[in-house]
Design a protein around this motif. Structure first.
Motif, PDB file in Angstrom:
ATOM      1  N   ASN A  58      -5.172  -8.263  -0.158  1.00 44.51           N
ATOM      2  CA  ASN A  58      -6.081  -7.833   0.437  1.00 44.51           C
ATOM      3  C   ASN A  58      -7.041  -8.416  -0.641  1.00 44.51           C
ATOM      4  O   ASN A  58      -7.887  -8.658   0.146  1.00 44.51           O
ATOM      5  CB  ASN A  58      -6.329  -6.210   0.078  1.00 44.51           C
ATOM      6  CG  ASN A  58      -7.300  -5.391   0.235  1.00 44.51           C
ATOM      7  OD1 ASN A  58      -7.995  -5.311  -0.031  1.00 44.51           O
ATOM      8  ND2 ASN A  58      -7.106  -5.390   1.617  1.00 44.51           N
ATOM      9  N   TRP A 113       0.682  -1.489  -0.030  1.00 44.54           N
ATOM     10  CA  TRP A 113       0.235   0.101   0.052  1.00 44.54           C
ATOM     11  C   TRP A 113       0.790   1.531   0.181  1.00 44.54           C
ATOM     12  O   TRP A 113       0.583   2.477  -0.623  1.00 44.54           O
ATOM     13  CB  TRP A 113      -1.007  -0.072   1.444  1.00 44.54           C
ATOM     14  CG  TRP A 113      -2.107  -1.053   0.962  1.00 44.54           C
ATOM     15  CD1 TRP A 113      -1.850  -2.472   1.990  1.00 44.54           C
ATOM     16  CD2 TRP A 113      -2.802  -0.909   0.218  1.00 44.54           C
ATOM     17  NE1 TRP A 113      -2.871  -2.812   1.594  1.00 44.54           N
ATOM     18  CE2 TRP A 113      -3.741  -2.340  -0.210  1.00 44.54           C
ATOM     19  CE3 TRP A 113      -3.524  -0.371  -1.228  1.00 44.54           C
ATOM     20  CZ2 TRP A 113      -4.817  -2.721  -0.346  1.00 44.54           C
ATOM     21  CZ3 TRP A 113      -4.592  -0.616  -1.457  1.00 44.54           C
ATOM     22  CH2 TRP A 113      -5.442  -1.950  -1.813  1.00 44.54           C
ATOM     23  N   GLY A 125      -9.234  -2.075  -0.444  1.00 42.01           N
ATOM     24  CA  GLY A 125      -9.063  -2.214  -2.104  1.00 42.01           C
ATOM     25  C   GLY A 125      -9.701  -2.978  -2.943  1.00 42.01           C
ATOM     26  O   GLY A 125     -10.133  -2.596  -4.017  1.00 42.01           O
ATOM     27  N   GLN A 174       0.702  -0.353   5.908  1.00 45.31           N
ATOM     28  CA  GLN A 174       0.916  -0.365   5.042  1.00 45.31           C
ATOM     29  C   GLN A 174       1.975  -0.816   4.421  1.00 45.31           C
ATOM     30  O   GLN A 174       2.399  -0.578   2.885  1.00 45.31           O
ATOM     31  CB  GLN A 174       0.312   1.282   4.640  1.00 45.31           C
ATOM     32  CG  GLN A 174      -1.018   1.678   4.946  1.00 45.31           C
ATOM     33  CD  GLN A 174      -1.383   2.741   4.936  1.00 45.31           C
ATOM     34  OE1 GLN A 174       0.175   4.515   4.988  1.00 45.31           O
ATOM     35  NE2 GLN A 174      -2.368   3.420   6.055  1.00 45.31           N
ATOM     36  N   ALA A 231      -5.559   3.733  -0.298  1.00 42.44           N
ATOM     37  CA  ALA A 231      -3.993   2.673   0.552  1.00 42.44           C
ATOM     38  C   ALA A 231      -3.967   3.373   2.414  1.00 42.44           C
ATOM     39  O   ALA A 231      -3.166   2.804   2.819  1.00 42.44           O
ATOM     40  CB  ALA A 231      -3.078   2.977  -0.259  1.00 42.44           C
ATOM     41  N   VAL A 283      -5.932   1.772   5.456  1.00 46.80           N
ATOM     42  CA  VAL A 283      -5.616   0.805   5.202  1.00 46.80           C
ATOM     43  C   VAL A 283      -4.573   0.840   6.349  1.00 46.80           C
ATOM     44  O   VAL A 283      -3.777   0.688   6.697  1.00 46.80           O
ATOM     45  CB  VAL A 283      -4.569  -0.442   3.844  1.00 46.80           C
ATOM     46  CG1 VAL A 283      -4.687  -1.883   4.449  1.00 46.80           C
ATOM     47  CG2 VAL A 283      -5.693  -0.514   3.018  1.00 46.80           C
ATOM     48  N   VAL A 290      -1.833  -4.709  -1.927  1.00 46.37           N
ATOM     49  CA  VAL A 290      -2.946  -4.534  -2.690  1.00 46.37           C
ATOM     50  C   VAL A 290      -2.988  -6.186  -3.383  1.00 46.37           C
ATOM     51  O   VAL A 290      -4.314  -6.285  -3.364  1.00 46.37           O
ATOM     52  CB  VAL A 290      -3.058  -4.030  -4.120  1.00 46.37           C
ATOM     53  CG1 VAL A 290      -3.767  -4.063  -4.876  1.00 46.37           C
ATOM     54  CG2 VAL A 290      -2.648  -2.776  -4.272  1.00 46.37           C
TER      55      VAL A 290
END
Ligand SMILES: Cc1cc2nc3c(=O)[nH]c(=O)nc-3n(C[C@H](O)[C@H](O)[C@H](O)COP(=O)(O)OP(=O)(O)OC[C@H]3O[C@@H](n4cnc5c(N)ncnc54)[C@H](O)[C@@H]3O)c2cc1C
Length: 280
Positions: A108, A72, A118, A100, A91, A94, A105
């Motif tokens: 997620n 992220w 996401g 992060q 982002a 999160v 991604v």
């Protein structure tokens, strides 16, 4: 006894290991480890973070590819067009910065939590998931990849190698709105992502609207997407929401909010995101 742990350097090596039996794929571990507090991960661990070329966001003729170990923080720091404003905003929300810095991604999406922040953004962006195994490569639209809560179409021998976002014009814009029980470090009660692209005259030519945390899987709102087409992109788009547009959602009552509250809050978040995207 220690579990088997492998950290392959190439996708081919990872695919070979995945073909040899069950493995738990480990990216950032920010979903995998908390899901196993007090007990062992049943399968041996396949750490994919050393695989060359899996990290980063690449542009090609067809669009962008977000490599499977892209975090992220990588998204926040990447030089991306306004189309990615929603993904950057998600982002930044999160977990906290430590999450992060390690959470990815692709992780997620693969974890398939109904509250994944996401997923609605990637759905609104029209994303697809690229899977690789010794049998070859296939690409699935995101809505065919995430099948239910914690359920995906990934076969046990497949590795997600990238999330692909189709190309849009330089006029494409996006917005993200999230509601949790508090401002930061919170599991979402509802999340909304809006993506619009317009033609040279400023009329919306493509629209994506998706909502997370209000059904087992994040859902797009096709009736609203259709109504947005042709509207002037720079005007107040919030007026175009009809409450009936939320019909694809199936919010539940839980500790974080009642179904009725989720429904009301989502309508407010959709209007907010529509207003935001019009002013970018
Ligand atoms: C304190 C805290 C706060 C959090 N806050 C948020 C939040 O606000 N919003 C939110 O959406 N999430 C949140 N999360 C969840 C998590 O951080 C994110 O979902 C993150 O993006 C997961 O990525 P990861 O790389 O850590 O996944 P991992 O934990 O490594 O993996 C998750 C799952 O996906 C599988 N997997 C991962 N990568 C692949 C791949 N390439 N191919 C195949 N399978 C794969 C794993 O086997 C595992 O089942 C939070 C977690 C914590 C601990």
């Amino acid at each position: 006894m220690l579990h088997r742990f492998e950290r392959p350097q190439t996708i081919a090596e990872a695919a070979r290991l995945l073909a040899s039996g069950p493995w738990a794929v480990l990216a950032g571990g920010t979903d995998l480890y908390p899901a196993h507090v007090g007990r062992k991960v049943a399968a041996p661990l396949l750490d994919i973070t050393a695989i060359a070329g899996l990290r980063g966001i690449r542009r090609d003729d067809g669009g962008w590819a977000i490599g499977a170990t892209t975090t992220w923080t990588d998204v926040v720091r990447a030089d991306l067009p306004p189309l990615f404003a929603a993904l950057k905003a998600a982002a930044r929300e999160v977990g906290g910065v430590q999450i992060q810095n390690t959470g990815t991604v692709a992780g997620n999406v693969c974890n398939a939590s109904p509250a994944a922040d996401g997923t609605p953004v990637l759905l609104a962006l029209g994303a697809s998931v690229v899977l690789r195994s010794e049998r070859g490569e296939r690409e699935l639209p995101l809505d065919e990849f995430v099948l239910g809560s914690r359920r995906t179409a990934r076969a046990a021998d497949e590795l997600v190698v990238a999330v692909r976002i189709p190309a849009r014009s330089a006029r494409a814009r996006s917005a993200f709105a999230k509601l949790g029980g508090r401002r930061y470090l919170t599991i979402s009660i509802s999340t909304v992502a809006v993506v619009v692209d317009s033609d040279g005259a400023g009329a919306i030519a493509e629209a994506g609207v998706a909502v997370g945390s209000c059904s087992a899987v994040a859902r797009r709102l096709p009736a609203l997407e259709a109504r947005l087409l042709g509207a002037a992109a720079g005007t107040d788009l919030a007026r175009l929401l009809d409450p009936a547009d939320l019909a694809p959602l199936a919010p539940i009552d839980d500790l974080r909010g009642s179904a009725a509250y989720r429904g009301d809050a989502t309508a407010t978040l959709v209007r907010r995101a529509l207003r935001d995207v019009a002013t970018r």
